[in-house]
Design a protein around this motif. Sequence first.
Motif, PDB file in Angstrom:
ATOM      1  N   LEU A  98      38.925  35.520  32.133  1.00  0.00           N
ATOM      2  CA  LEU A  98      39.769  36.666  31.802  1.00  0.00           C
ATOM      3  C   LEU A  98      39.126  37.648  30.833  1.00  0.00           C
ATOM      4  O   LEU A  98      39.344  38.861  30.939  1.00  0.00           O
ATOM      5  N   PHE A  99      38.349  37.158  29.869  1.00  0.00           N
ATOM      6  CA  PHE A  99      37.826  38.053  28.842  1.00  0.00           C
ATOM      7  C   PHE A  99      36.928  39.153  29.405  1.00  0.00           C
ATOM      8  O   PHE A  99      37.014  40.298  28.945  1.00  0.00           O
ATOM      9  N   PRO A 100      36.052  38.876  30.379  1.00  0.00           N
ATOM     10  CA  PRO A 100      35.287  39.994  30.961  1.00  0.00           C
ATOM     11  C   PRO A 100      36.166  41.036  31.637  1.00  0.00           C
ATOM     12  O   PRO A 100      35.869  42.239  31.602  1.00  0.00           O
ATOM     13  N   LEU A 101      37.270  40.592  32.253  1.00  0.00           N
ATOM     14  CA  LEU A 101      38.193  41.536  32.883  1.00  0.00           C
ATOM     15  C   LEU A 101      38.852  42.433  31.829  1.00  0.00           C
ATOM     16  O   LEU A 101      38.979  43.649  32.008  1.00  0.00           O
ATOM     17  N   VAL A 102      39.263  41.808  30.716  1.00  0.00           N
ATOM     18  CA  VAL A 102      39.858  42.588  29.626  1.00  0.00           C
ATOM     19  C   VAL A 102      38.841  43.573  29.044  1.00  0.00           C
ATOM     20  O   VAL A 102      39.164  44.732  28.754  1.00  0.00           O
ATOM     21  N   GLY A 103      37.598  43.118  28.893  1.00  0.00           N
ATOM     22  CA  GLY A 103      36.558  44.008  28.370  1.00  0.00           C
ATOM     23  C   GLY A 103      36.335  45.212  29.266  1.00  0.00           C
ATOM     24  O   GLY A 103      36.181  46.340  28.771  1.00  0.00           O
ATOM     25  N   GLN A 104      36.332  44.992  30.582  1.00  0.00           N
ATOM     26  CA  GLN A 104      36.155  46.110  31.505  1.00  0.00           C
ATOM     27  C   GLN A 104      37.323  47.085  31.414  1.00  0.00           C
ATOM     28  O   GLN A 104      37.129  48.313  31.431  1.00  0.00           O
ATOM     29  N   LEU A 239      45.717  51.709  36.352  1.00  0.00           N
ATOM     30  CA  LEU A 239      45.981  52.393  37.620  1.00  0.00           C
ATOM     31  C   LEU A 239      44.681  52.721  38.347  1.00  0.00           C
ATOM     32  O   LEU A 239      44.574  52.543  39.571  1.00  0.00           O
ATOM     33  N   ALA A 240      43.676  53.184  37.604  1.00  0.00           N
ATOM     34  CA  ALA A 240      42.393  53.508  38.228  1.00  0.00           C
ATOM     35  C   ALA A 240      41.721  52.248  38.784  1.00  0.00           C
ATOM     36  O   ALA A 240      41.119  52.279  39.865  1.00  0.00           O
ATOM     37  N   GLU A 241      41.816  51.139  38.054  1.00  0.00           N
ATOM     38  CA  GLU A 241      41.233  49.888  38.554  1.00  0.00           C
ATOM     39  C   GLU A 241      41.962  49.389  39.788  1.00  0.00           C
ATOM     40  O   GLU A 241      41.339  48.849  40.716  1.00  0.00           O
ATOM     41  N   TRP A 242      43.269  49.567  39.808  1.00  0.00           N
ATOM     42  CA  TRP A 242      44.039  49.124  40.963  1.00  0.00           C
ATOM     43  C   TRP A 242      43.740  49.968  42.199  1.00  0.00           C
ATOM     44  O   TRP A 242      43.556  49.454  43.299  1.00  0.00           O
ATOM     45  N   LEU A 243      43.641  51.294  42.023  1.00  0.00           N
ATOM     46  CA  LEU A 243      43.503  52.188  43.168  1.00  0.00           C
ATOM     47  C   LEU A 243      42.051  52.470  43.551  1.00  0.00           C
ATOM     48  O   LEU A 243      41.779  52.783  44.716  1.00  0.00           O
ATOM     49  N   SER A 244      41.126  52.368  42.577  1.00  0.00           N
ATOM     50  CA  SER A 244      39.774  52.838  42.843  1.00  0.00           C
ATOM     51  C   SER A 244      38.709  51.760  42.715  1.00  0.00           C
ATOM     52  O   SER A 244      38.017  51.460  43.694  1.00  0.00           O
ATOM     53  N   THR A 245      38.576  51.182  41.523  1.00  0.00           N
ATOM     54  CA  THR A 245      37.405  50.334  41.279  1.00  0.00           C
ATOM     55  C   THR A 245      37.598  48.891  41.706  1.00  0.00           C
ATOM     56  O   THR A 245      36.632  48.205  42.058  1.00  0.00           O
ATOM     57  N   GLY A 246      38.842  48.375  41.609  1.00  0.00           N
ATOM     58  CA  GLY A 246      39.072  46.961  41.893  1.00  0.00           C
ATOM     59  C   GLY A 246      38.554  46.040  40.807  1.00  0.00           C
ATOM     60  O   GLY A 246      38.531  44.816  40.990  1.00  0.00           O
ATOM     61  N   ALA A 247      38.144  46.594  39.666  1.00  0.00           N
ATOM     62  CA  ALA A 247      37.605  45.790  38.567  1.00  0.00           C
ATOM     63  C   ALA A 247      38.656  45.655  37.476  1.00  0.00           C
ATOM     64  O   ALA A 247      39.747  46.228  37.543  1.00  0.00           O
ATOM     65  N   GLY A 250      43.443  45.563  36.003  1.00  0.00           N
ATOM     66  CA  GLY A 250      44.180  46.265  37.049  1.00  0.00           C
ATOM     67  C   GLY A 250      43.781  45.857  38.446  1.00  0.00           C
ATOM     68  O   GLY A 250      44.617  45.785  39.350  1.00  0.00           O
ATOM     69  N   GLY A 251      42.507  45.581  38.652  1.00  0.00           N
ATOM     70  CA  GLY A 251      42.073  45.162  39.973  1.00  0.00           C
ATOM     71  C   GLY A 251      42.326  43.700  40.264  1.00  0.00           C
ATOM     72  O   GLY A 251      42.282  43.286  41.431  1.00  0.00           O
ATOM     73  N   SER A 252      42.616  42.896  39.224  1.00  0.00           N
ATOM     74  CA  SER A 252      42.786  41.453  39.418  1.00  0.00           C
ATOM     75  C   SER A 252      44.236  41.015  39.460  1.00  0.00           C
ATOM     76  O   SER A 252      44.520  39.901  39.910  1.00  0.00           O
ATOM     77  N   ILE A 253      45.151  41.847  38.965  1.00  0.00           N
ATOM     78  CA  ILE A 253      46.550  41.433  38.910  1.00  0.00           C
ATOM     79  C   ILE A 253      47.093  41.119  40.301  1.00  0.00           C
ATOM     80  O   ILE A 253      47.772  40.101  40.515  1.00  0.00           O
ATOM     81  N   LEU A 254      46.817  41.982  41.263  1.00  0.00           N
ATOM     82  CA  LEU A 254      47.299  41.741  42.623  1.00  0.00           C
ATOM     83  C   LEU A 254      46.681  40.473  43.210  1.00  0.00           C
ATOM     84  O   LEU A 254      47.348  39.725  43.934  1.00  0.00           O
ATOM     85  N   LYS A 255      45.419  40.216  42.893  1.00  0.00           N
ATOM     86  CA  LYS A 255      44.772  38.996  43.380  1.00  0.00           C
ATOM     87  C   LYS A 255      45.429  37.759  42.784  1.00  0.00           C
ATOM     88  O   LYS A 255      45.684  36.781  43.492  1.00  0.00           O
ATOM     89  N   PHE A 256      45.706  37.802  41.487  1.00  0.00           N
ATOM     90  CA  PHE A 256      46.364  36.664  40.845  1.00  0.00           C
ATOM     91  C   PHE A 256      47.731  36.421  41.459  1.00  0.00           C
ATOM     92  O   PHE A 256      48.131  35.274  41.695  1.00  0.00           O
TER      93      PHE A 256
END
Length: 298
Positions: A98-104, A239-247, A250-256
């Motif tokens: 989780l910590f790398p995701l939070v850092g990003q 929002l940008a991670e969810w819609l654009s980068t997937g990182a 934001g990009g991991s919440i949907l995966k979890f």
Amino acid sequence: MSPRATLDPVTAGGATVQLAVAADAAAQARLRAERRRALRKTVLRSLGNAGITIIVLLLLWQAVVSLTGISPYIAKGPLDVWEFLFTSPNAEANRAQLFPLVGQTLVDSSLGFVVGMIVAIVLAVAFSLSKAVEAGVMPLVLLLRTIPLVSIAPVIILMTGRGTTASVAVIGTIVVLFPALANVLFGLSRASRQSLDVVHVFGGGRLTALRKVNLPGALPSIFAAARVSVPGAVTGALLAEWLSTGAGIGGSILKFNAQAQFAQLWSSIALITLITLLLYNLVQIVENIVLTRMGMSR
């Protein structure tokens, strides 16, 4: 006549100057001590407010989880998150996940915050200098504010590229821009009319008045804009991670959620919320320090 009665005027004047210098030094020392006390008081007050906010948030979170009857498999409380991150046998692996995701997410939030604040201050200054610029640009700002960001995000991503830093910056800037711009504009408009008149009497132009009076007087509003923009920047980054980068988070919440990894889901939300609160209060502490040193705090 006694020697004291024939005291040299030069000597008397020198003694008076020495007394004045000593009195001035003592006054400056008292002033510095008062400023240090005021600074300690404001910092301690800010830290206390942050602690109270975190405690209230944790109590409300635990109350919602315990009293709503949601399945413990889905709903995780503060103690569950603490165990997942620090006391369970896999805590180190969980933190490494989780910590790398939070850092990003923090990096993306910082990008949107910095760009959004710079654009807001530049636009506010331009609006103060020219009503024509304000009349031409403000409708565009209001348009960006009124249109749901999710609906224009595909256009932004199409123009800037999916997964690019530019897409993160643009989406974060849009979220931060309007509240920051409104606060800075309000601060610039509250300048002392007497101070502005003094600048004009001494031959200063509009730029000089803006630099000497408007901007220093707008510091409380600029700091207020920064405080408001911290959670906005985090929201824009998610929002940008969810819609654009997937990182990031934001990009991991949907995966979890899709993989039923609810401990990871709640832990990531808890971490990003806690960090947002800490950053908000950090900006407030910096605000208190700066305004206290400038004599502008209440």
